[in-house]
Design a protein around this motif. Structure first.
Motif, mmCIF file in Angstrom:
data_model
loop_
_atom_site.group_PDB
_atom_site.id
_atom_site.type_symbol
_atom_site.label_atom_id
_atom_site.label_comp_id
_atom_site.label_asym_id
_atom_site.label_seq_id
_atom_site.Cartn_x
_atom_site.Cartn_y
_atom_site.Cartn_z
ATOM 1 N N MET A 124 -86.031 97.000 -8.479
ATOM 2 C CA MET A 124 -85.120 95.633 -8.064
ATOM 3 C C MET A 124 -84.172 95.619 -9.261
ATOM 4 S SD MET A 124 -86.266 91.740 -7.543
ATOM 5 C CE MET A 124 -87.936 92.217 -7.108
ATOM 6 N N THR A 125 -83.239 95.174 -8.877
ATOM 7 C CA THR A 125 -82.047 94.733 -9.976
ATOM 8 C C THR A 125 -82.286 93.287 -10.268
ATOM 9 O OG1 THR A 125 -80.530 96.734 -9.318
ATOM 10 C CG2 THR A 125 -79.527 94.768 -10.721
ATOM 11 N N ILE A 126 -82.138 92.954 -11.726
ATOM 12 C CA ILE A 126 -82.044 91.496 -11.954
ATOM 13 C C ILE A 126 -80.856 91.361 -12.602
ATOM 14 C CG2 ILE A 126 -82.939 89.670 -13.571
ATOM 15 C CD1 ILE A 126 -85.560 91.244 -13.031
ATOM 16 N N GLU A 127 -80.056 90.515 -11.906
ATOM 17 C CA GLU A 127 -78.514 90.103 -12.432
ATOM 18 C C GLU A 127 -78.435 88.491 -13.099
ATOM 19 O OE1 GLU A 127 -74.503 89.162 -10.330
ATOM 20 O OE2 GLU A 127 -76.089 89.932 -9.121
ATOM 21 N N SER A 128 -77.959 88.448 -14.340
ATOM 22 C CA SER A 128 -77.956 87.263 -14.744
ATOM 23 C C SER A 128 -76.434 86.737 -14.535
ATOM 24 C CB SER A 128 -77.653 87.479 -16.582
ATOM 25 O OG SER A 128 -77.577 86.445 -17.010
ATOM 26 N N ILE A 129 -76.464 85.310 -14.082
ATOM 27 C CA ILE A 129 -75.110 84.813 -13.558
ATOM 28 C C ILE A 129 -74.717 83.947 -14.650
ATOM 29 C CG2 ILE A 129 -74.193 83.613 -11.556
ATOM 30 C CD1 ILE A 129 -76.664 84.959 -9.966
ATOM 31 N N SER A 130 -73.598 83.919 -15.117
ATOM 32 C CA SER A 130 -73.142 82.869 -16.146
ATOM 33 C C SER A 130 -72.229 82.076 -15.460
ATOM 34 C CB SER A 130 -72.425 83.614 -16.997
ATOM 35 O OG SER A 130 -71.849 82.735 -18.002
ATOM 36 N N THR A 131 -72.379 80.745 -15.762
ATOM 37 C CA THR A 131 -71.653 79.588 -15.057
ATOM 38 C C THR A 131 -70.805 78.983 -16.309
ATOM 39 O OG1 THR A 131 -73.303 78.067 -15.357
ATOM 40 C CG2 THR A 131 -72.972 79.358 -13.030
ATOM 41 N N GLY A 132 -71.254 79.345 -17.550
ATOM 42 C CA GLY A 132 -70.501 78.577 -18.419
ATOM 43 C C GLY A 132 -71.229 77.178 -18.882
ATOM 44 N N ILE A 133 -72.069 76.829 -18.232
ATOM 45 C CA ILE A 133 -72.821 75.648 -18.474
ATOM 46 C C ILE A 133 -73.835 75.694 -19.568
ATOM 47 C CG2 ILE A 133 -74.689 73.854 -17.268
ATOM 48 C CD1 ILE A 133 -73.361 74.909 -14.727
ATOM 49 N N VAL A 134 -74.583 76.849 -19.955
ATOM 50 C CA VAL A 134 -75.589 77.197 -20.787
ATOM 51 C C VAL A 134 -74.697 77.671 -22.152
ATOM 52 C CG1 VAL A 134 -77.722 78.260 -21.584
ATOM 53 C CG2 VAL A 134 -77.275 77.169 -19.288
ATOM 54 N N PRO A 135 -75.057 77.148 -23.231
ATOM 55 C CA PRO A 135 -74.153 77.844 -24.272
ATOM 56 C C PRO A 135 -74.664 79.230 -24.524
ATOM 57 C CG PRO A 135 -75.283 75.587 -25.016
ATOM 58 C CD PRO A 135 -75.710 76.214 -23.448
ATOM 59 N N SER A 136 -73.621 80.012 -24.835
ATOM 60 C CA SER A 136 -73.642 81.497 -24.937
ATOM 61 C C SER A 136 -74.528 81.960 -26.004
ATOM 62 C CB SER A 136 -72.335 82.242 -25.000
ATOM 63 O OG SER A 136 -71.661 81.863 -26.174
ATOM 64 N N SER A 137 -74.876 80.683 -26.923
ATOM 65 C CA SER A 137 -75.473 81.227 -28.266
ATOM 66 C C SER A 137 -77.306 81.009 -27.854
ATOM 67 C CB SER A 137 -75.221 80.382 -29.360
ATOM 68 O OG SER A 137 -75.595 78.916 -28.787
ATOM 69 N N ALA A 138 -77.612 80.363 -26.666
ATOM 70 C CA ALA A 138 -78.873 80.403 -26.292
ATOM 71 C C ALA A 138 -79.058 81.327 -25.841
ATOM 72 C CB ALA A 138 -78.996 79.205 -25.394
ATOM 73 N N PRO A 139 -80.528 81.922 -25.896
ATOM 74 C CA PRO A 139 -81.052 83.205 -25.472
ATOM 75 C C PRO A 139 -81.688 82.911 -23.956
ATOM 76 C CG PRO A 139 -82.777 82.271 -26.933
ATOM 77 C CD PRO A 139 -81.601 81.265 -26.855
ATOM 78 N N VAL A 140 -80.873 82.439 -23.054
ATOM 79 C CA VAL A 140 -81.098 82.055 -21.767
ATOM 80 C C VAL A 140 -79.862 82.299 -20.704
ATOM 81 C CG1 VAL A 140 -82.850 80.281 -22.375
ATOM 82 C CG2 VAL A 140 -80.567 79.542 -21.722
ATOM 83 N N SER A 141 -80.213 82.440 -19.454
ATOM 84 C CA SER A 141 -79.227 82.599 -18.530
ATOM 85 C C SER A 141 -79.376 81.236 -17.753
ATOM 86 C CB SER A 141 -79.862 83.846 -17.721
ATOM 87 O OG SER A 141 -79.635 84.891 -18.279
ATOM 88 N N ASP A 142 -77.868 80.893 -17.247
ATOM 89 C CA ASP A 142 -77.615 80.019 -16.369
ATOM 90 C C ASP A 142 -78.424 79.936 -15.035
ATOM 91 O OD1 ASP A 142 -75.741 80.067 -18.381
ATOM 92 O OD2 ASP A 142 -74.165 79.146 -17.110
ATOM 93 N N ALA A 143 -78.291 81.158 -14.551
ATOM 94 C CA ALA A 143 -79.081 81.774 -13.270
ATOM 95 C C ALA A 143 -79.343 83.163 -13.432
ATOM 96 C CB ALA A 143 -78.122 81.299 -12.172
ATOM 97 N N VAL A 144 -80.241 83.409 -12.626
ATOM 98 C CA VAL A 144 -80.868 84.816 -12.576
ATOM 99 C C VAL A 144 -80.980 85.146 -10.935
ATOM 100 C CG1 VAL A 144 -82.709 86.532 -13.165
ATOM 101 C CG2 VAL A 144 -81.939 84.890 -14.810
ATOM 102 N N ARG A 145 -80.524 86.510 -10.595
ATOM 103 C CA ARG A 145 -80.340 86.777 -9.116
ATOM 104 C C ARG A 145 -81.336 88.088 -9.260
ATOM 105 N NH1 ARG A 145 -76.211 87.106 -4.567
ATOM 106 N NH2 ARG A 145 -77.452 87.698 -2.699
#
Length: 126
Positions: A1-22
């Motif tokens: 299964m492929t896991i894709e990080s989705i960026s919306t620009g809401i979460v600061p890029s410096s944080a080690p988290v994704s806005d959303a993961v599919r």
């Protein structure tokens, strides 16, 4: 299964988290009451913060290709149980029946100073 990080620009890029993961048809999302343009936590008490949090959640699920109607589960974190009524009033503006399954938890504090609410959600896309 492929896991894709989705960026919306809401979460600061410096944080080690994704806005959303599919992963497949499922999308996991996080949202807080942060102004996406300034990065500041919004004012307005629990109602204002809940509205901004849900607007950010909406932006994230749309970036993944869905809408709030695709959200099947929400976890709400509040710092004060007295905020539940105000959060629920705004929540009803964004979700209609059948409502997502939801758990609401009161915590001692949230990471960002001044933050009163945080939400995690799961959406299922067609």
């Amino acid at each position: 299964m492929t896991i894709e990080s989705i960026s919306t620009g809401i979460v600061p890029s410096s944080a080690p988290v994704s806005d959303a993961v599919r992963a497949g048809k499922q999308v996991w999302l996080v949202a807080i009451a942060e102004d996406p343009e300034t990065g500041a936590i919004v004012d307005g008490g629990i109602e204002g913060q809940t509205r901004r949090t849900l607007e950010n959640l909406d932006m994230a699920v749309r970036a993944a290709g869905g809408t709030l109607a695709n959200v099947v589960q929400v976890q709400v974190f509040l710092i004060d149980s007295a905020d539940a009524a105000g959060m629920n009033a705004v929540y009803r503006e964004f979700f209609a029946a059948p409502y997502p399954v939801r758990a609401t938890v009161v915590v001692k504090e949230l990471l960002a100073k001044g933050l009163r609410v945080e939400m995690l959600a799961t959406a299922v896309l067609d």
